[in-house]
Design an enzyme around this catalytic site. Structure first.
Site, mmCIF file in Angstrom:
data_model
loop_
_atom_site.group_PDB
_atom_site.id
_atom_site.type_symbol
_atom_site.label_atom_id
_atom_site.label_comp_id
_atom_site.label_asym_id
_atom_site.label_seq_id
_atom_site.Cartn_x
_atom_site.Cartn_y
_atom_site.Cartn_z
ATOM 1 N N GLU A 1 -18.546 -4.970 -16.527
ATOM 2 C CA GLU A 1 -19.687 -5.749 -16.035
ATOM 3 C C GLU A 1 -21.005 -5.012 -16.280
ATOM 4 O OE1 GLU A 1 -18.173 -6.018 -11.907
ATOM 5 O OE2 GLU A 1 -19.834 -4.707 -11.333
ATOM 6 N N ALA B 1 -12.581 -6.028 -5.798
ATOM 7 C CA ALA B 1 -12.502 -4.566 -5.753
ATOM 8 C C ALA B 1 -13.155 -3.957 -6.991
ATOM 9 C CB ALA B 1 -11.050 -4.140 -5.608
ATOM 10 N N ARG B 2 -12.419 -3.903 -8.088
ATOM 11 C CA ARG B 2 -12.959 -3.407 -9.350
ATOM 12 C C ARG B 2 -12.340 -4.198 -10.494
ATOM 13 N NH1 ARG B 2 -16.572 -1.564 -6.935
ATOM 14 N NH2 ARG B 2 -17.347 0.570 -6.850
ATOM 15 N N GLY C 1 -20.383 -8.411 -3.391
ATOM 16 C CA GLY C 1 -19.593 -8.169 -2.171
ATOM 17 C C GLY C 1 -20.397 -7.556 -1.042
ATOM 18 N N SER C 2 -21.209 -6.571 -1.339
ATOM 19 C CA SER C 2 -21.950 -5.874 -0.271
ATOM 20 C C SER C 2 -23.387 -6.354 -0.154
ATOM 21 C CB SER C 2 -21.939 -4.361 -0.544
ATOM 22 O OG SER C 2 -22.616 -4.077 -1.759
ATOM 23 N N ASP D 1 0.880 -1.173 0.000
ATOM 24 C CA ASP D 1 0.000 0.000 0.000
ATOM 25 C C ASP D 1 0.915 1.220 0.000
ATOM 26 O OD1 ASP D 1 -2.070 1.856 0.353
ATOM 27 O OD2 ASP D 1 -3.202 0.496 1.618
ATOM 28 N N HIS E 1 -20.737 -9.557 -8.666
ATOM 29 C CA HIS E 1 -20.551 -8.322 -7.881
ATOM 30 C C HIS E 1 -21.519 -8.276 -6.685
ATOM 31 C CE1 HIS E 1 -19.145 -3.853 -8.183
ATOM 32 N NE2 HIS E 1 -19.287 -4.238 -6.922
HETATM 33 C C1 DGY Z 1 -19.012 -0.463 -3.765
HETATM 34 O O1 DGY Z 1 -19.675 -0.045 -2.809
HETATM 35 O O2 DGY Z 1 -18.156 0.202 -4.312
HETATM 36 C C2 DGY Z 1 -19.291 -1.861 -4.217
HETATM 37 O O3 DGY Z 1 -18.597 -2.208 -5.321
HETATM 38 C C3 DGY Z 1 -20.769 -2.078 -4.392
HETATM 39 O O4 DGY Z 1 -21.193 -2.399 -3.142
#
Ligand code: DGY
Length: 324
Positions: free
Chosen positions: A269, A239-240, A289-290, A179, A287
């Site tokens: 995507e 992440a992305r 993750g959240s 990092d 996608h």
């Molecule tokens: C974000 O919050 O950036 C995620 O990719 C979607 O939850």
């Protein structure tokens, strides 16, 4: 009674979030969750004080330039804000906010799911079982790779990176990270800082990406770096999608240089590179993750906390544009 500010919401949001939106704002909701094209967003911005957008909206410089002057705040329902041209917003005096913290744990869980899914060949094993092709237990089929005693390289030791490190150390993985900023030496999870990304990659049996999807980070994991990974390594990306050079990752899976990939995010995507579907040992998620009930509510509430602060004349807590 003063008029409630008008918020143009581009996606259908969880019920509890929309309820609060309706209570506190003149909320222009998107009940059908239909795609709102840039032209429509621009046209409807004439009647909006703020936009509540999501990572599926491309809020680029041209769109921001064309927004009606009435729009003063853009709150994104996401921690990542690579889809918003923050510099263009700043030039127009528009405040941009995101939703950090609240999705850290859920996203770290999915990173571990991707890591385990790829390490243990979960997709392949499930496919055989679901196809009715599972004949019997065998000593040789579906062998994956062990975690305990291996090295996990984490690129980007922010909140999500740290939450992944905490989980991963419970699996017996040794944590290395890269990092711009070093974690304080007294951090509860033992971890080793590697100043050069290439050196981290060379030592990573597992590599998990947690860097923002900025233009500079595009193809951070490119063909040259993938070649530096130890043979049999596993790549995880929650992440992305733009962080990974897809063609290079797919080639490394097909050549057997890598043992697997666990991916929750993709360049372009939902139109991801379809070669991932047939490349060996890819554990793929859309996608999510959240995507837990609690986290998606919390993201909405966090976005609304920011809008509330903005319209109360305060600097929103998650102002990423440095303007209030
Ligand atoms: C974000 O919050 O950036 C995620 O990719 C979607 O939850």
């Amino acid at each position: 009674m003063p008029q409630k500010p008008t918020v143009l919401v581009t996606r259908r949001l969880p019920d509890a979030v929309e309820e609060r939106l309706r209570r506190d704002y003149d909320a222009q909701l998107n009940a059908e969750d239909r795609v709102i094209a840039a032209a429509e967003l621009i046209q409807r911005s004439a009647a909006a004080d703020a936009l509540l957008v999501s990572p599926t909206d491309r809020i680029d410089g041209a769109l921001i330039e064309a927004l009606a002057p009435r729009v003063r705040c853009i709150a994104t329902y996401s921690v990542g804000f690579d889809h918003v041209d923050v510099a263009a917003a700043r030039r127009r005096g528009i405040v941009v906010t995101n939703t950090p913290d609240v999705l850290t744990e859920a996203t770290a869980d999915i990173a571990i799911l991707c890591l385990l899914g790829a390490a243990r060949r979960a997709h392949e094993a499930q496919t055989v079982l679901r196809a009715g092709a599972w004949k019997r237990w065998t000593p040789t089929e579906f062998r994956g790779v062990d975690l305990a005693g291996k090295r996990l390289g984490i690129v980007g030791m922010g909140k999500i990176g740290k939450a992944v490190a905490r989980r991963a150390s419970g699996f017996g993985l040794q944590i290395l990270y890269h990092d711009l900023v070093r974690v304080p030496a007294d951090h509860p999870v033992p971890m080793t800082y590697v100043a050069e990304l290439d050196r981290l990659i060379e030592q990573s049996d597992f590599l998990s990406l947690h860097a923002p999807g900025t233009a500079e980070n595009t193809h951070l994991l490119n063909a040259a770096r993938i070649a530096r990974l130890p043979k049999g390594a596993v790549v995880v990306n929650t992440a992305r999608g733009n962080l990974v050079e897809d063609a290079a990752l797919i080639a490394a899976l097909e050549s057997g240089h890598l043992a697997g990939a666990g991916l929750d995010v993709f360049a372009g995507e939902p139109n991801f590179d379809r070669r991932y579907l047939t490349a060996p040992n890819c554990f793929l998620l859309p996608h999510i993750g959240s995507a837990t009930f609690g986290t998606r509510d919390a993201m909405g509430f966090r976005a609304l906390d920011n809008l509330d602060a903005f319209f109360a004349g305060r600097n929103p807590p998650d102002n990423v544009s440095g303007k209030s």
